[in-house]
Write a protein that holds these residues in place. Sequence first.
Motif, mmCIF file in Angstrom:
data_model
loop_
_atom_site.group_PDB
_atom_site.id
_atom_site.type_symbol
_atom_site.label_atom_id
_atom_site.label_comp_id
_atom_site.label_asym_id
_atom_site.label_seq_id
_atom_site.Cartn_x
_atom_site.Cartn_y
_atom_site.Cartn_z
ATOM 1 N N GLN A 81 0.811 -1.211 0.000
ATOM 2 C CA GLN A 81 0.000 0.000 0.000
ATOM 3 C C GLN A 81 0.851 1.270 0.000
ATOM 4 N N ALA A 82 2.035 1.209 0.610
ATOM 5 C CA ALA A 82 2.891 2.390 0.723
ATOM 6 C C ALA A 82 3.392 2.862 -0.637
ATOM 7 N N GLY A 83 3.703 1.924 -1.516
ATOM 8 C CA GLY A 83 4.230 2.297 -2.821
ATOM 9 C C GLY A 83 5.622 2.910 -2.707
ATOM 10 N N PRO A 84 6.075 3.585 -3.781
ATOM 11 C CA PRO A 84 7.426 4.138 -3.784
ATOM 12 C C PRO A 84 7.667 5.059 -2.583
ATOM 13 N N PRO A 85 8.832 4.919 -1.984
ATOM 14 C CA PRO A 85 10.052 4.267 -2.443
ATOM 15 C C PRO A 85 10.135 2.780 -2.078
ATOM 16 N N TYR A 86 9.045 2.214 -1.509
ATOM 17 C CA TYR A 86 9.034 0.790 -1.153
ATOM 18 C C TYR A 86 8.491 -0.043 -2.298
ATOM 19 N N PHE A 87 8.927 -1.283 -2.370
ATOM 20 C CA PHE A 87 8.337 -2.243 -3.290
ATOM 21 C C PHE A 87 8.439 -3.626 -2.663
ATOM 22 N N VAL A 88 7.483 -4.467 -2.990
ATOM 23 C CA VAL A 88 7.512 -5.850 -2.534
ATOM 24 C C VAL A 88 8.076 -6.671 -3.683
ATOM 25 N N ALA A 89 9.200 -7.307 -3.417
ATOM 26 C CA ALA A 89 9.877 -8.087 -4.454
ATOM 27 C C ALA A 89 9.097 -9.364 -4.726
ATOM 28 N N ARG A 90 9.266 -9.888 -5.918
ATOM 29 C CA ARG A 90 8.550 -11.104 -6.295
ATOM 30 C C ARG A 90 9.439 -12.338 -6.237
ATOM 31 N N TRP A 91 10.671 -12.183 -5.740
ATOM 32 C CA TRP A 91 11.585 -13.321 -5.699
ATOM 33 C C TRP A 91 11.679 -13.950 -4.320
ATOM 34 N N GLY A 92 10.858 -13.511 -3.406
ATOM 35 C CA GLY A 92 10.796 -14.119 -2.073
ATOM 36 C C GLY A 92 9.460 -13.778 -1.455
ATOM 37 N N ARG A 93 8.945 -14.642 -0.625
ATOM 38 C CA ARG A 93 7.601 -14.414 -0.074
ATOM 39 C C ARG A 93 7.548 -13.236 0.891
ATOM 40 N N ASP A 94 8.702 -12.826 1.423
ATOM 41 C CA ASP A 94 8.700 -11.765 2.427
ATOM 42 C C ASP A 94 9.783 -10.717 2.185
ATOM 43 N N VAL A 95 10.218 -10.561 0.925
ATOM 44 C CA VAL A 95 11.291 -9.616 0.604
ATOM 45 C C VAL A 95 10.693 -8.273 0.177
ATOM 46 N N VAL A 96 11.171 -7.226 0.837
ATOM 47 C CA VAL A 96 10.740 -5.861 0.551
ATOM 48 C C VAL A 96 11.975 -5.072 0.134
ATOM 49 N N GLY A 97 11.785 -4.141 -0.775
ATOM 50 C CA GLY A 97 12.875 -3.273 -1.194
ATOM 51 C C GLY A 97 12.552 -1.829 -0.881
ATOM 52 N N LEU A 98 13.594 -1.064 -0.683
ATOM 53 C CA LEU A 98 13.468 0.369 -0.433
ATOM 54 C C LEU A 98 14.505 1.083 -1.274
ATOM 55 N N GLU A 99 14.053 2.002 -2.122
ATOM 56 C CA GLU A 99 14.973 2.849 -2.866
ATOM 57 C C GLU A 99 15.492 3.902 -1.897
ATOM 58 N N LEU A 100 16.803 3.942 -1.706
ATOM 59 C CA LEU A 100 17.391 4.920 -0.797
ATOM 60 C C LEU A 100 17.458 6.272 -1.495
ATOM 61 N N ARG A 101 16.921 7.281 -0.827
ATOM 62 C CA ARG A 101 16.849 8.628 -1.389
ATOM 63 C C ARG A 101 17.420 9.614 -0.369
ATOM 64 N N ASP A 102 17.533 10.858 -0.787
ATOM 65 C CA ASP A 102 18.025 11.888 0.135
ATOM 66 C C ASP A 102 17.137 12.028 1.360
ATOM 67 N N ASP A 103 15.842 11.745 1.200
ATOM 68 C CA ASP A 103 14.910 11.907 2.323
ATOM 69 C C ASP A 103 14.628 10.601 3.074
ATOM 70 N N THR A 104 15.457 9.566 2.871
ATOM 71 C CA THR A 104 15.262 8.301 3.579
ATOM 72 C C THR A 104 15.352 8.533 5.082
ATOM 73 N N ASP A 105 14.408 7.983 5.813
ATOM 74 C CA ASP A 105 14.405 8.051 7.274
ATOM 75 C C ASP A 105 15.259 6.897 7.794
ATOM 76 N N TRP A 106 16.488 7.191 8.187
ATOM 77 C CA TRP A 106 17.436 6.154 8.603
ATOM 78 C C TRP A 106 17.056 5.526 9.932
ATOM 79 N N ASP A 107 16.336 6.246 10.779
ATOM 80 C CA ASP A 107 15.858 5.636 12.027
ATOM 81 C C ASP A 107 14.813 4.569 11.713
ATOM 82 N N GLU A 108 13.907 4.885 10.796
ATOM 83 C CA GLU A 108 12.906 3.904 10.378
ATOM 84 C C GLU A 108 13.580 2.711 9.688
#
Length: 139
Positions: A81-108
Amino acid sequence: MPDVPLDVVERLRAICLALPEAYEENAWTGVRWCVRKRTFAHVLTIDETGPDAYARFIATEGEVTVVTFRAPGDELEAFVQAGPPYFVARWGRDVVGLELRDDTDWDELAELLTDSFCVLAPHKLVARVQLPGSPPGPA
């Protein structure tokens, strides 16, 4: 493949290697962090020549640095539901990706990587984890 920026690797290293028995190794591309031979975080930089498995999830053109991690099953839908910069990968049942950007919350991101570690680590290691933002437990 382009190299992952050193400052990104160093920030991720500080988060991941603070976890019990976590270790770092070079991946097929980029760097990954493991516990008991299981990858709980992987960072790589891709460009338009990068693997389709990643590129099809990233809307940005040019070089993009992505970190993938594991998410507990009940959180996967939130990432969908969050969408970019997150994506749910299709190569694992529980793999999530995050595009690292200048505004990435490193604590999160630290919390997400800690959760990823907890998904894969044995219970006795999970019991030793200091969750980001929580007070230290008894010594």
